[in-house]
Each structure stands twice: as C-alpha cells, then as structure tokens.
Design a protein around this motif. Structure first.
Motif, PDB file in Angstrom:
ATOM      1  N   SER A 100      -3.252  -2.718 -19.732  1.00 50.43           N
ATOM      2  CA  SER A 100      -4.661  -2.984 -20.031  1.00 50.43           C
ATOM      3  C   SER A 100      -5.033  -4.345 -19.485  1.00 50.43           C
ATOM      4  O   SER A 100      -4.209  -5.268 -19.434  1.00 50.43           O
ATOM      5  CB  SER A 100      -4.924  -2.935 -21.537  1.00 50.43           C
ATOM      6  N   ALA A 105      -7.050  -3.828 -24.086  1.00 52.98           N
ATOM      7  CA  ALA A 105      -6.012  -3.764 -25.117  1.00 52.98           C
ATOM      8  C   ALA A 105      -6.496  -3.009 -26.354  1.00 52.98           C
ATOM      9  O   ALA A 105      -5.686  -2.403 -27.070  1.00 52.98           O
ATOM     10  CB  ALA A 105      -5.567  -5.170 -25.508  1.00 52.98           C
ATOM     11  N   THR A 121      -4.863 -10.260 -25.468  1.00 56.44           N
ATOM     12  CA  THR A 121      -6.158  -9.925 -24.895  1.00 56.44           C
ATOM     13  C   THR A 121      -6.888 -11.247 -24.683  1.00 56.44           C
ATOM     14  O   THR A 121      -6.294 -12.316 -24.857  1.00 56.44           O
ATOM     15  CB  THR A 121      -6.941  -8.968 -25.814  1.00 56.44           C
ATOM     16  N   THR A 152      -0.250  -5.859 -21.384  1.00 59.04           N
ATOM     17  CA  THR A 152      -1.588  -6.300 -21.754  1.00 59.04           C
ATOM     18  C   THR A 152      -1.836  -7.669 -21.145  1.00 59.04           C
ATOM     19  O   THR A 152      -0.900  -8.448 -20.957  1.00 59.04           O
ATOM     20  CB  THR A 152      -1.749  -6.393 -23.280  1.00 59.04           C
TER      21      THR A 152
END
Length: 336
Positions: A100, A105, A121, A152
């Motif tokens: 991500s 995320a 994130t 992530t």
C-alpha cells in the motif's frame, strides 16, 4: 515479466497512483533482464482526484498478479469499498505480494492483512489507523515497512521509496539505482528513516555535513568511529549527533552501518569477491560480522542474497566504488 496489478477505485489519490504507474509501467532500465507487466484493475470507470481512468481489467484481475499495489485512499473517514477490500484479500490469499502507498494502508487493514504486523502510513493518519485497527502495530516514524510480503509506506516521497524497494528486491540494487537516476530521485532511503525531521535540511552546499558525507563514503573500508567523524566535521560528537539526526533522521553509527550494508549489496551483486573480501572492503572487518549485520538488516545472509541477484547484474571485478553511485546516495540523504 512480473505481473503487477494496481488496484484502482473511485477515491484513490492520483499522485500515488501515477507514481506507481511511472515505476512499474515504464520501459525497463538498462541492466534489467526483464521488467513488469502493469495492469490497472478496477470498475468500469474510476475517478482519482481530477482524473478519469479506464481500468484494463476488473478487480478480480488482482488475483493471479505477483504484486498488488493499493494507492492512497483519499477519504479515510469513509470505509473503503467492500469489493476492493475483498479483492485485495483474495489476491493475498492467492499468494500475491501486497503493498500500500500512503493511506492505502487503510484498505489493507480493512482486509485484515495488517493484523499482527508492523505497518505505517502518512504520519498525519497513523493515530487513526492504530485506533481503528488495534491489532496492527503502527509505526509512525518510518518511511515504509516490509513485513514478510505485506508492505506499507508513508505518503508521497515515501511511496517512491517503497516502489524502489520493490524494484531492488526483484532486480537488484544496480537496476534500482539506474531507475532512480532516470526518475531523478534518491536511489535509496532506508525504510527505518524518519518520515520527517524537526529541523529543515538546508540546500546542498550549505549544510554543516556536506563535506563529511563524501569523505565517509570514500573510507567505508576503514573502522571509522563517531569521534573520527566529529573530528573531520570539526565539531563535538554531541553536536555531530544533532546534525546527523537533523539531516538523516538517524544516528551517525546507524547511518554508517547502512552505507556499509548498501555497499556490500552492490559488491555481492556486481563482483565475484568473497564474503571475506567484501567484509574488508566495507569496513566490517570479518565475514562473521558482515553476515550478522547483513542478515539482520536485509533479512537474508550475504550468500543467499548473491544467489538471488548475482546473475541479474553486470559483473564487475573491482571493489573500488563507483563515484556516481556513492555521491548519489549522499545527495539523497541531504536532499530527500
């Protein structure tokens, strides 16, 4: 070719989406034996910011891809579409590596892929992610996290760092560095580097450590200490530590270890030197020390790393570092 599927739905952040397209959808850099086959998977029509996209396939196209990338999710106060969450989960269950970018995320967390894992994130949303998904160990202070095939990243520039990390895993450091030069971005920023620093970093030419970084990179084969670095920078060790934290987000010793490991990766990929010789060339002293730090940092022993990447990079026979690569890494730490 490696199949990369980009999950796209209404509400995606267009910057992260375009960034992934640029990395995985462009032509292969010099030195790459193969490259990626990128497909956009989503509903019939997708709006990302001001842009309208026509996906190549439906979301069911995520299943079967080697790597699935979920761009940033614009409205974190709204739950991501169930069809997107289900498709990402199904792709992971089918064996895909899932990454991500930025607030993407939240999609991975909704799919349960981050439960019991470290993740990150954008720093502005880490608290919300942690509160909403208590089974996730949220780290707000890193650029990206690679937790056993579930990755992530923080926002914007950190998304590029994660994409280059994926390229480095698949094709080696030489190819990733070539791609970074083409994109005019830092070739490597370690995932553990801080998302932001409290003091703005001055432009190149005006930072107190400008002369120190290249000086160190020319002496990676030597057993340098913090005192050696402070003496060269003409400041106290404590003052040096503050400047290093400001410029790199980490300590002098950790930064030095990262450069040694990165140099060892290059040599493992591009030379026939023994692990003992590489340990000497990178200032690790012994093969045992190199193996310990390399395994802890990279996740695999040097020999396994070489078996994975050795055949993918052009062979060089010298342990003399190339100045463009070395100085590029330094500029990345100052500029990035």
């Amino acid at each position: 070719m490696t199949a990369v599927a980009l999950a796209v739905t209404d509400g995606m952040l267009h910057f992260e989406l375009a960034l992934a397209c640029e990395v995985f959808g462009s032509h292969a850099p010099d030195g790459a034996d193969s490259w990626y086959r990128l497909s956009l998977c989503g509903p019939d029509a997708v709006r990302a910011g001001r842009f309208r996209l026509e996906p190549d396939r439906g979301l069911d196209g995520l299943v079967g891809a080697h790597t699935v990338i979920v761009p940033g999710w614009a409205d974190i106060d709204r739950a991501p579409p169930a069809e997107l969450v289900d498709a990402v989960r199904a792709a992971h269950e089918a064996g895909a590596r899932v990454a991500s970018l930025c607030t993407g995320a939240f999609v991975l967390a909704a799919a349960g892929l981050l439960d019991g894992r470290r993740a990150t994130t954008h720093w502005a949303h880490t608290r919300v992610l942690a509160e909403r998904h208590p089974r996730v160990t949220v780290d707000p202070d890193v650029l990206y996290v690679d937790d056993d095939g579930v990755l992530t990243s923080a926002g914007k520039a950190a998304a590029m760092d994660l994409c280059l990390h994926l390229v480095r895993l698949d094709h080696g450091s030489a190819v990733a560095n070539t791609l970074a030069r083409r994109l005019v971005v830092p070739p490597h920023r370690d995932g553990g580097q801080a998302q932001f620093v409290t003091t703005p970093v001055p432009a190149p030419g005006g930072h107190p450590l400008d002369g120190l970084f290249p000086w160190v990179m020319r002496r990676l084969d030597r057993p340098l200490t913090v005192e050696d670095l402070a003496r060269q920078a003409r400041m106290s060790s404590r003052h040096l530590g503050r400047h290093f934290r400001s410029a790199t987000g980490t300590t002098p010793l950790q930064w030095l270890l990262t450069q040694r490991i990165r140099r060892a990766q290059e040599l493992l990929e591009t030379t026939d030197d023994t692990v003992d010789a590489i340990a000497t060339a990178t200032g690790m002293g012994t093969a045992t020390t190199l193996r310990r730090h390399f395994h802890r940092t990279v996740g695999v022993p040097p020999d396994a790393y070489r078996r994975t990447f050795r055949a993918r990079s052009p062979t060089r026979s010298s342990t003399n570092p190339g100045p463009e690569v070395r100085l590029g890494s330094v500029r990345g730490l100052i500029d990035g």
